[in-house]
Design an enzyme around this catalytic site. Structure first.
Site, PDB file in Angstrom:
ATOM      1  N   GLY A 180       2.991   3.231   1.556  1.00 20.10           N
ATOM      2  CA  GLY A 180       3.652   3.220   2.861  1.00 20.10           C
ATOM      3  C   GLY A 180       4.361   4.525   3.164  1.00 20.10           C
ATOM      4  CG  ASP A 214       4.451  -3.202  -5.799  1.00 15.41           C
ATOM      5  OD1 ASP A 214       5.034  -4.146  -6.353  1.00 15.41           O
ATOM      6  OD2 ASP A 214       5.020  -2.432  -4.996  1.00 15.41           O
ATOM      7  CG  ASN A 215       7.031  -0.722  -8.373  1.00  9.43           C
ATOM      8  OD1 ASN A 215       6.380  -0.087  -7.537  1.00  9.43           O
ATOM      9  ND2 ASN A 215       8.188  -1.283  -8.089  1.00  9.43           N
ATOM     10  N   GLY A 257       0.870  -1.172   0.000  1.00 12.76           N
ATOM     11  CA  GLY A 257       0.000   0.000   0.000  1.00 12.76           C
ATOM     12  C   GLY A 257       0.904   1.217   0.000  1.00 12.76           C
ATOM     13  CG  ASP A 271      11.997   6.027   6.909  1.00 15.05           C
ATOM     14  OD1 ASP A 271      11.370   5.759   5.857  1.00 15.05           O
ATOM     15  OD2 ASP A 271      13.161   6.472   6.911  1.00 15.05           O
ATOM     16  NE  ARG A 285       3.905   8.744  -8.241  1.00  9.09           N
ATOM     17  CZ  ARG A 285       4.301   7.578  -7.743  1.00  9.09           C
ATOM     18  NH1 ARG A 285       5.450   7.052  -8.094  1.00  9.09           N
ATOM     19  NH2 ARG A 285       3.539   6.937  -6.876  1.00  9.09           N
ATOM     20  CE  LYS A 305       8.329   6.798  -4.491  1.00 11.38           C
ATOM     21  NZ  LYS A 305       8.507   6.190  -5.806  1.00 11.38           N
TER      22      LYS A 305
HETATM   23  P1  AMP Z   1       8.844   0.590  -3.669  1.00 13.39           P
HETATM   24  O1  AMP Z   1      10.052  -0.284  -3.544  1.00 13.39           O
HETATM   25  O2  AMP Z   1       9.154   2.055  -3.492  1.00 13.39           O
HETATM   26  O3  AMP Z   1       8.046   0.324  -4.897  1.00 13.39           O
HETATM   27  O4  AMP Z   1       7.914   0.240  -2.417  1.00 13.39           O
HETATM   28  C1  AMP Z   1       7.361  -1.034  -2.184  1.00 13.39           C
HETATM   29  C2  AMP Z   1       6.450  -0.965  -0.989  1.00 13.39           C
HETATM   30  O5  AMP Z   1       7.183  -0.599   0.191  1.00 13.39           O
HETATM   31  C3  AMP Z   1       5.319   0.052  -1.090  1.00 13.39           C
HETATM   32  O6  AMP Z   1       4.202  -0.464  -0.397  1.00 13.39           O
HETATM   33  C4  AMP Z   1       5.893   1.253  -0.403  1.00 13.39           C
HETATM   34  O7  AMP Z   1       4.908   2.110   0.096  1.00 13.39           O
HETATM   35  C5  AMP Z   1       6.672   0.618   0.729  1.00 13.39           C
HETATM   36  N1  AMP Z   1       7.809   1.435   1.167  1.00 13.39           N
HETATM   37  C6  AMP Z   1       8.968   1.642   0.507  1.00 13.39           C
HETATM   38  N2  AMP Z   1       9.775   2.442   1.208  1.00 13.39           N
HETATM   39  C7  AMP Z   1       9.126   2.750   2.351  1.00 13.39           C
HETATM   40  C8  AMP Z   1       9.442   3.524   3.500  1.00 13.39           C
HETATM   41  N3  AMP Z   1      10.591   4.158   3.607  1.00 13.39           N
HETATM   42  N4  AMP Z   1       8.520   3.600   4.471  1.00 13.39           N
HETATM   43  C9  AMP Z   1       7.345   2.966   4.376  1.00 13.39           C
HETATM   44  N5  AMP Z   1       6.991   2.208   3.341  1.00 13.39           N
HETATM   45  C10 AMP Z   1       7.860   2.084   2.341  1.00 13.39           C
HETATM   46 MG    MG Z   2       6.484   0.905  -5.652  1.00 16.52          MG
END
Ligand code: AMP
Ligand code: MG
Length: 494
Positions: free
Chosen positions: A98, A258-259, A96, A131, A182, A119
């Protein structure tokens, strides 16, 4: 208020938050958590204009308190979206937003609907162990990539601005946090559909599909099965997208479901690379130990992701129809790939031998690890019987004699084209940029930004947006990358 007028600030935008009207269980309402010492690092007048902001009237620094959450944006309704998805081939039910928030949807003066997503806005219900923050390094990389893709004409999200801060968090050592605003019409990922499918909420799945059709693919509503039509549209756009990635040497790095945007835009930039050298099995993400997301595997991985998306639609579409649709993907991918490669080679007419000519070039490029950006640019400068141009082209090769046969076959093929050399050159230049966003360029900009200097970042943007023209002050970026470029190590850490 005159809805058609341009606005001098976020507070004057016309928000209409359709996602926030969907069931409350689909998201968590949340306000951004302010960063300490937030300040503007870069502002994007082109994206501002897309939103209906007046870049001439607006003082971009006034965006900061609104985007940093110090002041609410009138009309916005910030929320963190729930979605799931397959990461490196495994289903993760706990994903979700995050660290991101959909601030709201803007209806611009042309009546187009655009999401503003922040973001790095702090923890949400979906943060797990994270975090909730994004660091300046990865935010700069995403910002640059959006502009570079837009400059190449490849579908992408972009950003309104980049906000830096005096707050630090642990990544590769302590790193400064940032915020990226974004902007794109679509934040719905394949993973949104997977969430409802794997939790067996099939009524909600239908609501999501109807919402997606109404907002992004209204023509599908007229089809016999609108949900199959939706699938086919997503597949078509995604086939074209990955074909363009392959033509320009773009390695996404984290092609998890999810991307993947249902709008077929390049989405969620992480450890991506535009290849300096043509290396088919190049892996951009050092955390990708099984080379799942290697450059040459992207089309089949995208097909895998589409099959995960199709699976999630099974409650709405007969399975055999989805399976049948999936069998057409590779053909569509190849169609778009050949089309762009022919354009890059200046071949207007289609001939039966073209596929072989293109395959021959790719084979040579891989054997010689050619820099394809520079190769195609020099190819676009080649005139009829131009020996100096040929020497320049051959100079890119470590083994020019191995290239000679291909060049000869290419010139014979060109001789059958109708367009004169100057016209062909102009057509080729339009699809063969002089510059591409290389990792070392991003790295230089990041180093300066870490030292508090955002000028190199802002200076690079016009080059990325218009990579076909000569930018005299930055023209060293048209040259061979420095030796240290090959040592840059990218990971999922962002
Ligand atoms: P990403 O690798 O950026 O595509 O993120 C994959 C998942 O991890 C998504 O659900 C993001 O919201 C969550 N996520 C990535 N980095 C963080 C972070 N620093 N804090 C909280 N959630 C994160
Ligand atoms: Mg992502």
């Amino acid at each position: 208020m005159d809805m058609k007028a341009k606005s001098a600030g976020l507070e004057g935008l016309n928000f209409d938050n359709s996602y926030a009207r969907l069931p409350e269980r689909w998201y968590q309402r949340r306000e951004p958590m302010p960063l300490k010492g937030a300040h503007l690092a870069s502002f994007n007048p082109q994206v501002a204009a897309m939103l209906g902001l007046d870049p001439c009237e607006l003082d971009p620094r006034e965006l900061v308190p609104f985007l940093n959450g110090d002041q609410p944006i009138p009309g916005a309704d910030p929320l963190a979206m729930k979605y799931t998805g397959h990461q490196f081939g495994f289903y993760n039910p706990d994903l979700g937003d995050g660290r991101g928030l959909l601030l709201g949807e803007v209806v611009n003066p042309a009546g187009e609907r655009l999401d503003i997503h922040l973001k790095g806005a702090g923890r949400t219900a979906f943060s797990r162990f994270g975090d909730g923050r994004a660091v300046l390094r990865s935010s700069i990389r995403e910002y640059l990539a959006g502009e570079a893709m837009a400059g190449l004409g490849i579908p992408t999200t972009r950003a309104l601005c980049l906000i830096a801060s005096e707050q630090f968090t642990q990544r590769n050592g302590m790193e400064p946090c940032a915020l990226l605003a974004r902007v794109t019409p679509c934040h719905i990922r394949f993973g949104h559909f997977e969430y409802f499918y794997y939790t067996r909420q099939y009524d909600e799945l239908k609501v999501l599909a109807d919402y997606s059709i109404e907002r992004y693919y209204p023509d599908c509503a007229k089809a016999d099965n609108p949900y199959l039509a939706l699938y086919l549209e997503v597949q078509e756009r995604t086939a074209e997208l990955v074909a363009l990635w392959q033509c320009y040497g773009f390695v996404h790095g984290v092609l998890n479901t999810d991307n993947m945007s249902i709008l077929g835009e390049t989405f969620d930039y992480g450890p991506y690379t535009f290849l300096d050298q043509y290396i088919p099995d190049f892996v951009s993400n050092k955390n990708d130990h099984e080379s799942r997301y290697a450059f040459e595997k992207q089309p089949e991985i995208v097909l895998w992701n589409l099959s995960a998306f199709a699976q999630a639609l099974v409650p709405l579409v007969p399975q055999q129809e989805l399976e049948q649709a999936l069998t057409t993907f590779m053909g569509r991918y190849r169609y778009y790939e050949q089309k762009r490669m022919r354009a890059r080679l200046g071949l207007q007419q289609e001939e039966s031998g073209d596929a072989e000519l293109i395959a021959g070039l790719k084979k040579l490029a891989a054997e010689q690890r050619l820099d394809m950006t520079r190769f195609f640019y020099r190819l676009s400068e080649l005139g009829d019987g131009d020996d100096a141009g040929l020497t320049d082209l051959m100079a890119l090769s470590p083994e020019p004699s191995a290239l000679a046969d291909w060049v000869e076959a290419y010139r014979q093929r060109l001789a059958r084209e109708v367009a004169s050399a100057p016209i062909r050159q102009a057509q080729m230049k339009a699809v063969n940029p002089r510059y591409i966003l290389r990792n070392y360029m991003a790295e230089e900009v990041i180093r300066a930004a870490h030292a508090g200097d955002y000028r190199p970042l802002n200076d690079l943007l016009p080059l990325l947006r218009d990579p076909g023209s000569i930018h005299p002050n930055l023209d060293h970026y048209a040259q061979q990358p420095p030796d240290w470029a090959g040592a840059i190590c990218l990971t999922c850490s962002s």
